[in-house]
Design a protein around this motif. Sequence first.
Motif, short mmCIF file in Angstrom:
data_model
loop_
_atom_site.label_atom_id
_atom_site.label_comp_id
_atom_site.label_asym_id
_atom_site.label_seq_id
_atom_site.Cartn_x
_atom_site.Cartn_y
_atom_site.Cartn_z
N TYR A 671 0.81 -1.21 0.00
CA TYR A 671 0.00 0.00 0.00
C TYR A 671 0.85 1.27 0.00
O TYR A 671 0.43 2.30 -0.54
N GLN A 672 2.02 1.20 0.58
CA GLN A 672 2.87 2.38 0.62
C GLN A 672 3.29 2.78 -0.80
O GLN A 672 3.21 3.95 -1.18
N LYS A 673 3.76 1.80 -1.59
CA LYS A 673 4.14 2.10 -2.98
C LYS A 673 2.94 2.51 -3.81
O LYS A 673 3.04 3.36 -4.70
N ALA A 674 1.79 1.86 -3.51
CA ALA A 674 0.58 2.23 -4.24
C ALA A 674 0.23 3.69 -3.97
O ALA A 674 -0.11 4.46 -4.88
N LEU A 675 0.33 4.12 -2.68
CA LEU A 675 0.03 5.50 -2.34
C LEU A 675 1.00 6.46 -3.03
O LEU A 675 0.59 7.51 -3.56
N GLU A 676 2.28 6.11 -3.05
CA GLU A 676 3.27 6.98 -3.71
C GLU A 676 2.98 7.09 -5.20
O GLU A 676 3.09 8.17 -5.79
N LYS A 677 2.60 5.98 -5.82
CA LYS A 677 2.31 6.00 -7.25
C LYS A 677 1.07 6.83 -7.54
O LYS A 677 1.06 7.62 -8.50
N TYR A 678 0.04 6.72 -6.69
CA TYR A 678 -1.16 7.52 -6.91
C TYR A 678 -0.85 9.02 -6.75
O TYR A 678 -1.42 9.86 -7.45
N LYS A 679 0.03 9.35 -5.82
CA LYS A 679 0.39 10.75 -5.64
C LYS A 679 1.12 11.28 -6.88
O LYS A 679 0.89 12.42 -7.31
N VAL A 680 1.99 10.45 -7.44
CA VAL A 680 2.70 10.86 -8.68
C VAL A 680 1.70 11.07 -9.80
O VAL A 680 1.78 12.05 -10.57
N ILE A 681 0.73 10.16 -9.89
CA ILE A 681 -0.29 10.28 -10.94
C ILE A 681 -1.11 11.55 -10.72
O ILE A 681 -1.46 12.26 -11.68
N HIS A 682 -1.44 11.84 -9.46
CA HIS A 682 -2.26 13.03 -9.18
C HIS A 682 -1.52 14.31 -9.56
O HIS A 682 -2.15 15.28 -10.02
N ARG A 683 -0.20 14.35 -9.35
CA ARG A 683 0.55 15.54 -9.75
C ARG A 683 0.54 15.72 -11.27
O ARG A 683 0.51 16.85 -11.75
N LYS A 684 0.56 14.60 -12.02
CA LYS A 684 0.55 14.71 -13.48
C LYS A 684 -0.86 14.93 -14.02
O LYS A 684 -1.04 15.67 -15.01
N PHE A 685 -1.85 14.31 -13.40
CA PHE A 685 -3.23 14.42 -13.85
C PHE A 685 -4.11 14.83 -12.66
O PHE A 685 -4.76 13.99 -12.02
N PRO A 686 -4.10 16.10 -12.29
CA PRO A 686 -4.79 16.53 -11.06
C PRO A 686 -6.31 16.39 -11.13
O PRO A 686 -6.96 16.36 -10.08
N ASP A 687 -6.92 16.32 -12.30
CA ASP A 687 -8.37 16.24 -12.43
C ASP A 687 -8.87 14.80 -12.60
O ASP A 687 -10.06 14.61 -12.89
N ASN A 688 -8.01 13.83 -12.46
CA ASN A 688 -8.42 12.44 -12.68
C ASN A 688 -9.22 11.95 -11.46
O ASN A 688 -8.71 11.93 -10.33
N VAL A 689 -10.47 11.57 -11.70
CA VAL A 689 -11.38 11.18 -10.63
C VAL A 689 -10.95 9.84 -10.02
O VAL A 689 -10.96 9.68 -8.78
N ILE A 711 -10.45 14.49 -0.42
CA ILE A 711 -11.91 14.44 -0.54
C ILE A 711 -12.43 15.71 -1.20
O ILE A 711 -13.31 15.66 -2.08
N THR A 712 -11.86 16.83 -0.82
CA THR A 712 -12.27 18.11 -1.42
C THR A 712 -11.95 18.13 -2.92
O THR A 712 -12.78 18.54 -3.75
N LYS A 713 -10.76 17.69 -3.25
CA LYS A 713 -10.37 17.66 -4.67
C LYS A 713 -11.24 16.69 -5.46
O LYS A 713 -11.56 16.92 -6.63
N LEU A 714 -11.62 15.59 -4.81
CA LEU A 714 -12.45 14.60 -5.49
C LEU A 714 -13.81 15.18 -5.84
O LEU A 714 -14.32 14.96 -6.94
N LYS A 715 -14.40 15.94 -4.88
CA LYS A 715 -15.70 16.52 -5.15
C LYS A 715 -15.63 17.51 -6.31
O LYS A 715 -16.51 17.54 -7.17
N LYS A 716 -14.56 18.31 -6.35
CA LYS A 716 -14.41 19.27 -7.44
C LYS A 716 -14.24 18.55 -8.79
O LYS A 716 -14.82 18.94 -9.81
N ALA A 717 -13.46 17.47 -8.78
CA ALA A 717 -13.23 16.73 -10.02
C ALA A 717 -14.51 16.06 -10.51
O ALA A 717 -14.79 16.03 -11.71
#
Length: 816
Positions: A671-689, A711-717
């Motif tokens: 889960y730690q690597k998964a979280l890091e990978k999701y954070k990298v993806i979020h920086r590249k694609f900030p609007d990805n739901v 959660i806030t970013k998710l609602k906006k996306a």
Amino acid sequence: MMQNVHLAPENNDDDLYSGYNDYNPMFDTEDLENDVAFQQAARTSHGRRSSVTAKIHGTSSPRPLATGFGSKAPLTSSMGRPMTGTIQDGVSRPMTAVQAAGYTKAAVRGSSFDPLGQARGPASPLEKKTSDSLEEKMRQLEKKVNELVEESCVANSCGDLKLALEKAKEAGRQERELLRQREQIAPPESINLDLTYTVLLNLASQYVANEMYAEALTTYQVIVKNKMFSNGGILKVNMGNIYLKQRNYSKAIKFYRMALDQITSSHKQMRIKIMENIGVAFIKTGQYIDAISSFEEIMSISPNLKAGFNLILCYFAIGNGEQMKKAFKNLIEVPLEVDYEDKYISLNDDLHTNLLIEAIKNDSLSQIERDRKSLAEEYIMTAAKLIAPAIETSFAVGYDWCVDAVKASHYVELANDLEINKATTYLRQQNFNQALETLKMFEKKDSRVKSAAATNLSFLYYLGNELEQATNYADLAVNSDRYNPAALTNKGNTIFANGDCEKAAEFYKEALRNDSLCTEALYNLGLAYKKLNRIDEALDCFLKLHAILPNSAQVLYQLASIYQIMEDPNQAIEWLLQLISVVPTDPHVLSKLGNLYDTEGDKSQAFHYYCESYRYFPSNIEVIEWLGAYYIDTQFCEKAIEYFERAALILPTQVKWQLMVASCYRRSGNYQKALEKYKVIHRKFPDNVECLRFLVRLCTDMGLKEVQEYITKLKKAEKLKEIREQRIKSGREGSARSRKEGSADSGGTKGEKLSAKLKALPGTNEPYESSSSKEIDASYADPLGPQPERPKTAARKRTEEDDFADEELGEDLLPE
């Protein structure tokens, strides 16, 4: 004289026939054995053998002397042999020339007259002559040796080299046995040297055929060293050939020269051939000067095409341009002694003569003449293409010199072919303008040359996708020579490219009627039928083509494709297996095999071929996706990460592959690597739901503080996504209304553009970029052949974890 005359008694008047049975005893031949005077006269000297007393058959009493009166008893010979005509045990002894035919005195009374001896029945069968003499045995053994040699030669001609060698060895063993037996009873001069020579020569030849060169050389040495074989020296040519095959060129030249010394000048052709071999051996060793001397001697004695061409090669190797010109002129002046065109021209309208000329046009002699002429043209064309760049400052000038030289010879018709080859050379050099100019010069030539040039021009414009020009020159080629299959094929290709497959098929059929072996027309006809959905006829075309070209990769692929269209995957797999035996490194064929096996449910075979395809071409997205899904199905998520990371490198703008990498980390429990990978993806694609949903889930489970931020970013996306979907929906409705009204509304066009963009987003149902497969080109000139269809993505079974993720966070991005 009167003492032998018997007068009838006067007192016996009643017996009228008395005296008829009386005869002189001296005429009784049956009693000669007891006649002493006759026996002494028959003997060469008195007392040589004892007197023989005749005995009555079956008794030991001596036979009484015959008298001149009364009946006579049958006599036997002195050795107990029955007399001629007598009957013993129911069988009569055959008559001889001494007795009268069919009658003997000793015959049994009442026997019928039988001069042919039919009553005796058929004669006993003749006994076979049995001779145990040594001469007869050796004669039979010699016959057997000859038969073995014949059987060896027949086996060699049939291709059974192993059996031929066995027969030759057996003949050698039998011939040695024959020699040993003959030496025992006859002097050495009586040995059959011709048979020994035949056996040894055949044995050596069979050794060569089986590539047993050491044994063959040993056998040839036996013949050559034996002075009793008068023609053994000529076999040194064979020994030189063996050394040439073994690449021992120095020894080959040595034996060729030894053979040349032993062959008299009366064998002119044999000496010429040996000198050619010497020249070839010098070329192999790079001694071009010595090779030139050999070939020049041949051209001065008896010029021929092969020696002339080799001489040009030698001058080209040393770079002597002037000598190349001289040698080329000598080559085109070699007399062919073929008057093929003039020999079969009818000078009158006689039907019988015309039929006879037509009959002999294709006989064996005509075939030899055509082959000789074709070989000469091939040598001249190859030599011209070889020396053209070397004899002048430029390729074009050198080719022009060759064309002028050919025009001045009796190969005038080759000049036009050289010009067309000049254009082809320009094509190889990618000088298309010069090629077009050269070919356009033939528009005013005769029909055959014009048709060939127009065919090439049509092909050039077809490759350049200039269909209008290609059609014009295809029409010119067909009108110039309606029987040119290449022109008809190009005409069909232009029509095929314009979409009229039915009419294109007619031109392909006409090309096949003119030349049944025109493989290009047959291939394109199969493509036309396939385009028209006439699958059975297309299959028939490609099966015929497979019989002509059994190792053609394009044909094998088309057969597999047709069987796949016919929903016969087993046959499609069989043809694809044959195809990978021809092109084992083609990644598209391997991936297609994997797709077929996957459709059939054979996951292990599908995995094997997908892995092979990935090994040869690791950038195929479909293969990468299938392999990643396969490892996820088999619970090896760590291995799937490798493939999805490669996909992310290939398509860095598509977020789905990076999401799959993070999902694999999550599924494997990291889960730690998964979280890091999701954070990298979020920086590249900030609007990805989807990325935000997984971040919220992971931060919640791990108790991280930034969960509220995500959660806030998710609602906006999600709100932004909803707005986009409404715009897309309104745009589609507007475009539909505009189509109904028949007006081209710009709003509809904008809506379609937005829809196309959103299809590429990771939230759409399409996991990959949609790409339509290209239409298969009708031209057979493409060396790569038709490209296989892209395999579909394999479906993956859903797991409980997938269902849970869908309920909590929405759609999972693994392929469905």
